[in-house]
Design a protein around this motif. Structure first.
Motif, PDB file in Angstrom:
ATOM      1  N   HIS A   1       0.728  -1.235   0.074  1.00 38.27           N
ATOM      2  CA  HIS A   1      -0.126  -0.028   0.081  1.00 38.27           C
ATOM      3  C   HIS A   1       0.667   1.388   0.048  1.00 38.27           C
ATOM      4  N   LYS A   2       0.305   2.252  -0.608  1.00 42.37           N
ATOM      5  CA  LYS A   2       1.035   3.569  -0.259  1.00 42.37           C
ATOM      6  C   LYS A   2       0.508   4.346   1.057  1.00 42.37           C
ATOM      7  N   TYR A   3       1.536   5.058   1.568  1.00 44.70           N
ATOM      8  CA  TYR A   3       0.962   5.688   2.770  1.00 44.70           C
ATOM      9  C   TYR A   3       1.804   6.747   2.877  1.00 44.70           C
ATOM     10  N   ARG A   4       1.137   7.772   3.825  1.00 43.35           N
ATOM     11  CA  ARG A   4       1.984   8.755   4.383  1.00 43.35           C
ATOM     12  C   ARG A   4       2.452   8.658   5.723  1.00 43.35           C
TER      13      ARG A   4
ATOM     14  N   SER B   1      -0.703   6.572   7.396  1.00 42.74           N
ATOM     15  CA  SER B   1      -1.742   6.665   7.165  1.00 42.74           C
ATOM     16  C   SER B   1      -1.972   6.491   5.533  1.00 42.74           C
ATOM     17  N   ASP B   2      -2.884   5.688   5.223  1.00 44.61           N
ATOM     18  CA  ASP B   2      -3.162   5.603   3.638  1.00 44.61           C
ATOM     19  C   ASP B   2      -3.561   6.761   3.083  1.00 44.61           C
ATOM     20  N   ILE B   3      -3.285   6.735   1.744  1.00 49.07           N
ATOM     21  CA  ILE B   3      -3.554   8.236   0.896  1.00 49.07           C
ATOM     22  C   ILE B   3      -4.739   8.801   1.268  1.00 49.07           C
ATOM     23  N   ASN B   4      -5.735   8.084   1.555  1.00 44.49           N
ATOM     24  CA  ASN B   4      -7.273   8.503   1.565  1.00 44.49           C
ATOM     25  C   ASN B   4      -7.781   8.927   3.119  1.00 44.49           C
ATOM     26  N   LEU B   5      -6.758   8.781   3.957  1.00 46.67           N
ATOM     27  CA  LEU B   5      -7.027   9.125   5.378  1.00 46.67           C
ATOM     28  C   LEU B   5      -8.097   8.278   5.884  1.00 46.67           C
ATOM     29  N   THR B   6      -8.210   7.044   5.520  1.00 46.50           N
ATOM     30  CA  THR B   6      -9.319   6.318   6.025  1.00 46.50           C
ATOM     31  C   THR B   6      -8.900   5.227   7.297  1.00 46.50           C
ATOM     32  N   HIS B   7      -7.645   5.118   7.376  1.00 44.26           N
ATOM     33  CA  HIS B   7      -7.213   4.225   8.368  1.00 44.26           C
ATOM     34  C   HIS B   7      -5.585   4.632   8.600  1.00 44.26           C
ATOM     35  N   VAL B   8      -4.881   4.100   9.822  1.00 45.15           N
ATOM     36  CA  VAL B   8      -3.642   4.312  10.208  1.00 45.15           C
ATOM     37  C   VAL B   8      -2.925   2.832  10.606  1.00 45.15           C
TER      38      VAL B   8
ATOM     39  N   SER C   1       1.292  -3.192  12.907  1.00 51.58           N
ATOM     40  CA  SER C   1       0.061  -3.494  13.685  1.00 51.58           C
ATOM     41  C   SER C   1      -1.039  -3.801  12.730  1.00 51.58           C
ATOM     42  N   LYS C   2      -2.267  -3.955  13.177  1.00 52.79           N
ATOM     43  CA  LYS C   2      -3.428  -4.066  12.586  1.00 52.79           C
ATOM     44  C   LYS C   2      -3.803  -2.714  12.119  1.00 52.79           C
ATOM     45  N   LYS C   3      -4.674  -2.530  11.057  1.00 55.05           N
ATOM     46  CA  LYS C   3      -5.308  -1.532  10.753  1.00 55.05           C
ATOM     47  C   LYS C   3      -6.134  -0.649  11.589  1.00 55.05           C
ATOM     48  N   PHE C   4      -6.136   0.657  11.819  1.00 56.73           N
ATOM     49  CA  PHE C   4      -7.012   1.279  12.905  1.00 56.73           C
ATOM     50  C   PHE C   4      -7.770   2.505  12.196  1.00 56.73           C
ATOM     51  N   GLN C   5      -9.216   2.082  12.246  1.00 56.85           N
ATOM     52  CA  GLN C   5      -9.898   3.131  11.451  1.00 56.85           C
ATOM     53  C   GLN C   5      -9.977   4.404  11.937  1.00 56.85           C
ATOM     54  N   ILE C   6      -9.888   5.341  11.080  1.00 57.64           N
ATOM     55  CA  ILE C   6      -9.855   6.773  11.646  1.00 57.64           C
ATOM     56  C   ILE C   6     -11.206   7.662  11.011  1.00 57.64           C
TER      57      ILE C   6
ATOM     58  N   TYR D   1      -1.657  17.662  12.330  1.00 55.38           N
ATOM     59  CA  TYR D   1      -1.517  16.153  12.967  1.00 55.38           C
ATOM     60  C   TYR D   1      -0.223  16.165  13.673  1.00 55.38           C
ATOM     61  N   CYS D   2      -0.068  15.161  14.543  1.00 58.05           N
ATOM     62  CA  CYS D   2       1.142  14.725  15.283  1.00 58.05           C
ATOM     63  C   CYS D   2       1.046  13.485  15.811  1.00 58.05           C
ATOM     64  N   PHE D   3       1.983  12.723  16.003  1.00 60.57           N
ATOM     65  CA  PHE D   3       1.968  11.182  16.559  1.00 60.57           C
ATOM     66  C   PHE D   3       3.189  11.281  17.776  1.00 60.57           C
ATOM     67  N   GLY D   4       2.947  10.721  18.915  1.00 64.14           N
ATOM     68  CA  GLY D   4       3.791  10.735  20.026  1.00 64.14           C
ATOM     69  C   GLY D   4       3.547   9.646  21.112  1.00 64.14           C
ATOM     70  N   TYR D   5       4.294   9.621  21.992  1.00 70.15           N
ATOM     71  CA  TYR D   5       4.290   8.430  23.006  1.00 70.15           C
ATOM     72  C   TYR D   5       4.015   9.161  24.539  1.00 70.15           C
ATOM     73  N   ASP D   6       2.968   8.490  25.115  1.00 70.98           N
ATOM     74  CA  ASP D   6       2.599   8.949  26.464  1.00 70.98           C
ATOM     75  C   ASP D   6       3.175   7.937  27.384  1.00 70.98           C
ATOM     76  N   HIS D   7       4.262   8.542  27.917  1.00 75.21           N
ATOM     77  CA  HIS D   7       5.225   7.640  28.922  1.00 75.21           C
ATOM     78  C   HIS D   7       4.555   7.220  30.285  1.00 75.21           C
ATOM     79  N   VAL D   8       3.653   8.102  30.590  1.00 69.78           N
ATOM     80  CA  VAL D   8       3.086   8.239  31.971  1.00 69.78           C
ATOM     81  C   VAL D   8       1.943   6.890  31.837  1.00 69.78           C
ATOM     82  N   ASN D   9       1.259   7.059  30.736  1.00 68.02           N
ATOM     83  CA  ASN D   9       0.181   6.125  30.629  1.00 68.02           C
ATOM     84  C   ASN D   9       0.815   4.826  29.723  1.00 68.02           C
ATOM     85  N   ASP D  10       1.724   4.770  29.261  1.00 70.88           N
ATOM     86  CA  ASP D  10       2.315   3.613  28.076  1.00 70.88           C
ATOM     87  C   ASP D  10       1.465   3.631  27.062  1.00 70.88           C
TER      88      ASP D  10
END
Length: 359
Positions: free
Chosen positions: A98-101, A113-120, A131-136, A147-156
């Motif tokens: 698949h093509k991703y961003r 994310s897929d090009i159409n922004l339907t899942h990550v 991972s499996k696909k997560f619907q957005i 947009y931005c992606f990160g890690y919450d170390h307090v709640n893992d």
């Protein structure tokens, strides 16, 4: 069953062996799992993966960094900087066609994310796992405003913040990924206006350069932050004394620290400031000052994005046309890298790790 090797290595305490393995590249560790059952058990354990990640973060060096792009091809940053004149061959992560961003990277995981922004999906190219696909569920007439992606170390937990915009309104949503957990919720909209779509993850926070009024060019900019643990907004001040010189600032990450890059149009310099201690204004340090003439750009060009810097002062830069450039801060030499494969867009540098995206 312990390994029975005719080697003085086994005379070392187990704790010391683990400390040594924490510093070994991921590709070698994957091979070491075949040495014996005890090594396979040790290296495959999630706790080993997290200890190794903490070690690489505490002692950062380019040997554990990889460069990747939307084509999911990876290059060793160390090899790129050491052999700039030799064409570099990339390693493809080939389990998906698949093509991703790339929406972001953290702890060795890429958020795609897929090009159409339907899942990550979350993927770790170093261990070739995803991972499996997560619907957005973004509607066809909507798009990601920020947009931005990160890690919450307090709640893992890993979290993805997206501002979904349409002709009518914008909605800010926070997606959470973790063990036995995938959920989303609508949160408070941004209190001000970021100047660029992608944010930067540093020290448990997501960050954007922003203004309170996008229509006011003279308004002072600041850094808008979002704390992933408390899920609240805050502000971080830009370097003091340079507000009147800043032209088209960009936010990036070097040495796991927040940095801001901008053009000083009065002196004809491109400048990089580094925040050594997150959230502490006095820790801003001027890291790089490069004259336009050295970069071969004109007064109003803003063509470079810093990707990483080595321990001996070699800076890896990206141009807006996805070319890679090496700039040596010690002697001012600049070289364009030769890459065998076309990089594509969404170029990222990430820490290789053993962290599994399969929660």
């Amino acid at each position: 069953m312990p390994c029975k090797l005719a080697s003085p290595l086994w005379l070392l305490p187990e704790e010391l062996i683990s400390e040594i393995l924490f510093r070994v590249p991921v590709r070698s560790l994957l091979q070491f799992r075949c040495v014996c059952k005890s090594w396979k058990t040790l290296i495959s354990h999630p706790q080993f993966a997290m200890h190794r990640l903490r070690t690489s973060i505490a002692h950062p060096n380019i040997a554990h960094q990889q460069l990747t792009s939307s084509k999911l091809v990876s290059y060793s940053v160390h090899s790129l900087l050491q052999n700039s004149s030799i064409p570099e061959q990339g390693h493809y992560y080939s389990s998906t066609s698949h093509k991703y961003r790339i929406l972001g990277s953290c702890n060795g995981l890429l958020c795609l994310s897929d090009i159409n922004l339907t899942h990550v999906v979350l993927c770790n190219p170093s261990i070739r796992s995803q991972s499996k696909k997560f619907q957005i569920m973004v509607s066809p007439r909507s798009c990601f405003t920020y947009y931005c992606f990160g890690y919450d170390h307090v709640n893992d937990k890993y979290k993805l913040l997206v501002v979904v915009g349409s002709f009518q309104k914008s909605v800010t949503k926070l997606y959470t990924f973790g063990a036995d957990c995938y959920c989303s919720k609508v949160i408070q909209n941004f209190p001000c206006h970021p100047t660029r779509k992608p944010g930067k993850f540093v020290s448990g926070t997501l960050n954007w350069i922003a203004k309170r009024d996008l229509n006011n060019d003279d308004q002072q900019r600041m850094i808008l932050s979002f704390d992933l643990a408390t899920e609240t907004y805050g502000e971080v001040l830009l370097p003091d004394g340079d507000h009147d010189k800043i032209c088209s600032p960009t936010l990036d990450v070097l040495r796991d620290c927040l940095c801001v890059c901008f053009s000083d149009y009065r002196k004809g310099h491109w400048i990089v400031w580094l925040m050594k201690e997150y959230g502490v204004p006095n820790s801003w340090t001027k890291l790089v000052t490069i004259p336009y003439i050295k970069l071969g750009i004109c007064r109003w060009s803003h063509l470079f994005v810093p990707l990483c810097i080595s321990e001996n002062g070699v800076l890896l830069l990206k141009t807006t046309s996805s070319k890679l450039v090496i700039y040596n801060l010690n002697d001012g030499r600049m070289d364009y890298l030769r890459i065998v494969d076309e990089l594509g867009f969404d170029i990222h540098v990430y820490h290789e790790s053993l962290v599994s995206p399969q929660f």
